[in-house]
Design an enzyme around this catalytic site. Structure first.
Site, PDB file in Angstrom:
ATOM      1  N   CYS A 103      -3.446  -5.969  -1.255  1.00 44.67           N
ATOM      2  CA  CYS A 103      -3.685  -5.778   0.012  1.00 44.67           C
ATOM      3  C   CYS A 103      -3.357  -6.970   1.528  1.00 44.67           C
ATOM      4  O   CYS A 103      -4.646  -7.779   0.746  1.00 44.67           O
ATOM      5  CB  CYS A 103      -4.355  -5.275   0.629  1.00 44.67           C
ATOM      6  SG  CYS A 103      -4.536  -4.551   2.226  1.00 44.67           S
ATOM      7  N   LYS A 145      -3.258  -3.068  -9.923  1.00 45.77           N
ATOM      8  CA  LYS A 145      -1.404  -3.733  -8.855  1.00 45.77           C
ATOM      9  C   LYS A 145      -1.929  -4.978  -8.042  1.00 45.77           C
ATOM     10  O   LYS A 145      -3.292  -5.157  -7.401  1.00 45.77           O
ATOM     11  CB  LYS A 145      -1.215  -2.584  -7.940  1.00 45.77           C
ATOM     12  CG  LYS A 145       0.361  -2.901  -7.229  1.00 45.77           C
ATOM     13  CD  LYS A 145       1.073  -2.193  -6.787  1.00 45.77           C
ATOM     14  CE  LYS A 145       2.534  -2.566  -6.001  1.00 45.77           C
ATOM     15  NZ  LYS A 145       1.802  -2.684  -4.512  1.00 45.77           N
ATOM     16  N   GLY A 207       8.622  -6.500  -5.752  1.00 46.06           N
ATOM     17  CA  GLY A 207       8.767  -7.913  -5.130  1.00 46.06           C
ATOM     18  C   GLY A 207      10.008  -7.920  -4.869  1.00 46.06           C
ATOM     19  O   GLY A 207      11.460  -8.033  -5.930  1.00 46.06           O
TER      20      GLY A 207
HETATM   21  C1  LIG Z   1       4.623  -0.510   4.536  1.00 49.76           C
HETATM   22  C2  LIG Z   1       4.389  -0.426   3.626  1.00 49.76           C
HETATM   23  C3  LIG Z   1       3.164  -0.303   2.790  1.00 49.76           C
HETATM   24  C4  LIG Z   1       2.431  -0.515   1.992  1.00 49.76           C
HETATM   25  N1  LIG Z   1       0.883   0.055   1.411  1.00 49.76           N
HETATM   26  C5  LIG Z   1       0.175  -0.840  -0.001  1.00 49.76           C
HETATM   27  C6  LIG Z   1      -0.815  -0.418  -0.266  1.00 49.76           C
HETATM   28  O1  LIG Z   1      -1.511   0.792  -0.088  1.00 49.76           O
HETATM   29  N2  LIG Z   1      -0.687  -0.731  -1.885  1.00 49.76           N
HETATM   30  C7  LIG Z   1      -0.007  -1.416  -2.215  1.00 49.76           C
HETATM   31  O2  LIG Z   1      -0.880  -1.528  -3.771  1.00 49.76           O
HETATM   32  N3  LIG Z   1       0.857  -2.247  -1.746  1.00 49.76           N
HETATM   33  C8  LIG Z   1       1.603  -1.692  -0.758  1.00 49.76           C
HETATM   34  N4  LIG Z   1       2.618  -1.486  -0.288  1.00 49.76           N
HETATM   35  C9  LIG Z   1       3.435  -3.153  -0.844  1.00 49.76           C
HETATM   36  C10 LIG Z   1       3.976  -2.750  -1.942  1.00 49.76           C
HETATM   37  O3  LIG Z   1       3.447  -1.126  -2.952  1.00 49.76           O
HETATM   38  C11 LIG Z   1       4.639  -3.428  -2.456  1.00 49.76           C
HETATM   39  O4  LIG Z   1       3.699  -4.877  -3.436  1.00 49.76           O
HETATM   40  C12 LIG Z   1       5.716  -4.748  -1.947  1.00 49.76           C
HETATM   41  O5  LIG Z   1       6.255  -3.991  -0.517  1.00 49.76           O
HETATM   42  C13 LIG Z   1       6.802  -5.883  -2.589  1.00 49.76           C
HETATM   43  O6  LIG Z   1       7.509  -5.019  -3.370  1.00 49.76           O
HETATM   44  P1  LIG Z   1       9.208  -4.555  -2.469  1.00 49.76           P
HETATM   45  O7  LIG Z   1       9.610  -5.610  -2.411  1.00 49.76           O
HETATM   46  O8  LIG Z   1       9.193  -3.650  -3.752  1.00 49.76           O
HETATM   47  O9  LIG Z   1       9.130  -3.942  -1.224  1.00 49.76           O
HETATM   48  C14 LIG Z   1       3.015  -1.804   1.022  1.00 49.76           C
HETATM   49  C15 LIG Z   1       4.161  -2.330   2.014  1.00 49.76           C
HETATM   50  C16 LIG Z   1       4.329  -1.654   2.632  1.00 49.76           C
HETATM   51  C17 LIG Z   1       6.150  -1.805   3.226  1.00 49.76           C
END
Ligand SMILES: Cc1cc2nc3c(=O)[nH]c(=O)nc-3n(C[C@H](O)[C@H](O)[C@H](O)COP(=O)(O)O)c2cc1C
Length: 374
Positions: A103, A145, A207
């Site tokens: 986070c 993660k 990502g």
């Molecule tokens: C709205 C939102 C909330 C998220 N909440 C969490 C979370 O609670 N825990 C976490 O590990 N990652 C959280 N993430 C990160 C995502 O799990 C992910 O690692 C990040 O969006 C990158 O992946 P992507 O490019 O596929 O979006 C959040 C991302 C977004 C956009």
């Protein structure tokens, strides 16, 4: 190519990224109806669970059809994390626990949590070991993660991966960005490949997967055992159908008409209403409207009304104004969606945080009601 997480086998190597405020029971069910995968609950805090905080408990809800219960825990204190893991396994019958060390939100990193924590290698090991020990009697696998590090000068992912492996963590998901980058720029898939080479446990790449073809490319380029998909499925739950097809060797890509998207929206609102009650469910649904309609012609007034909807009947009336035959806007394919933002100049950390990389026995204050995730 199934994904093996300790005793758990997921038929396709696809994981729905935990997203705070998004990946609730309704959304997980909606996505799971599209295709196989591992669907992770939104993040809950260890302390909130241990203290039976009502907001936390409301998030810990599963759908009747959810056969694999997967939950992400946030925590900075080994004792809370251990107790929370025990509660998840013993009382909630959870099959998989993921730990959040990624986070980037300043409110969280200021206290040494989320993406800041892996800097303290000793404390990280203590937290991971505590969760693994609590889950072991139930045969529940624990994953981690994380991100690349605080910033390019303070990378943590290789050490974190090694510590995870030594602590009995069964897989590591790496979001190829630093905390400082937040969601900006491009995810560094080479870092994912480096972690794959560095550890023996499975690495899940995360990502910038916007289409199923990106997922195949990531696995091919990095050697990752699977992918974690976040923003790409916002307003596009059918991405999980495409992902399952792609990993199954089929060349299928879903291009739903607006009529089909409308049905998916209706299903989403219906599932939210079932889980939360109609008024709250419809209010929750509002945040998804612009993602579903991205690139479609639907006018500003209609979008505005949809974003104020508070009942399924009102939703149905508004849906009549959407042209069911409008084709999917192909310009949206492969395009980023969801939060992007800009990089932070500096990562907010507890005072003196960088001076020591161990932190064994350090006790950080953990909030019960942290809900930002990230
Ligand atoms: C709205 C939102 C909330 C998220 N909440 C969490 C979370 O609670 N825990 C976490 O590990 N990652 C959280 N993430 C990160 C995502 O799990 C992910 O690692 C990040 O969006 C990158 O992946 P992507 O490019 O596929 O979006 C959040 C991302 C977004 C956009």
């Amino acid at each position: 190519m199934p994904l093996t997480l300790g005793p758990l086998t997921v038929p396709v190597p696809v994981v729905l990224a935990p997203m705070a405020g998004i990946t609730n029971a309704a959304y997980r069910r909606l996505c799971a109806e599209q295709g196989a995968g591992l669907y992770v609950c939104e993040m809950i805090t260890s302390r909130g669970l241990v203290e039976r905080d009502s907001t936390t408990l409301k998030m810990l809800v599963f759908d009747d059809l959810e056969t694999t219960r997967s939950v992400q825990l946030y925590g900075t204190d080994p004792s809370y994390v251990g107790k929370a893991t025990e509660i998840l396994c013993g009382e909630y019958g959870v099959h998989h626990v993921d730990l959040n060390f990624g986070c980037p939100v300043p409110k969280v990193t200021r206290k040494g949590g989320g993406g800041a924590l892996p800097w303290k290698r000793g404390l990280l090991g203590e937290i991971l070991s505590s969760a693994v020990a609590a889950a072991a009697p139930y045969g529940v696998p624990v994953t981690m993660k994380t991100r690349k590090g605080l910033d390019e000068d303070h990378l943590t992912y290789l050490d974190a991966g090694r510590i995870a492996q030594e602590s009995g963590i069964v897989a590591v998901a790496l979001h190829g960005r630093t905390v400082a980058q937040s969601y900006s720029g491009q995810a560094d898939w080479e870092a994912i490949a480096r972690l794959v080479a560095h550890v023996d446990i499975p690495v899940l790449g995360n990502g910038d997967i916007w289409e199923a073809s990106d997922a195949l490319r990531m696995v091919e380029q990095t050697g990752a055992a699977g992918v974690v998909v976040g923003r790409g499925c916002l307003g596009r739950p059918w991405l999980f159908r495409d992902l399952a097809a792609a990993f199954g060797g089929e060349k299928v890509r879903t291009l739903p008409t607006l009529g089909e998207v409308r049905s998916m929206m209706r299903r989403h609102a219906e599932l939210l209403s079932r889980h939360m009650g109609e008024e709250r469910g419809c209010k929750e649904f509002r945040k998804h409207v612009s993602w579903y309609l991205k690139g479609f012609r639907a006018g500003g007034r209609l979008r505005h009304s949809l974003a104020l909807v508070d009942s399924l009947a009102a939703l149905d009336v508004l849906f009549d104004d959407l042209d069911p035959d409008e084709p999917f806007p192909v310009t949206e394919l492969g395009a980023p969606r969801g939060r992007q933002g800009s990089p932070r100049e500096r990562v907010v950390l507890p005072e003196g945080w960088l001076e020591d990389t161990d932190g064994t026995s350090l006790r950080l204050t953990e909030d019960a009601d942290e809900t930002t995730g990230g």
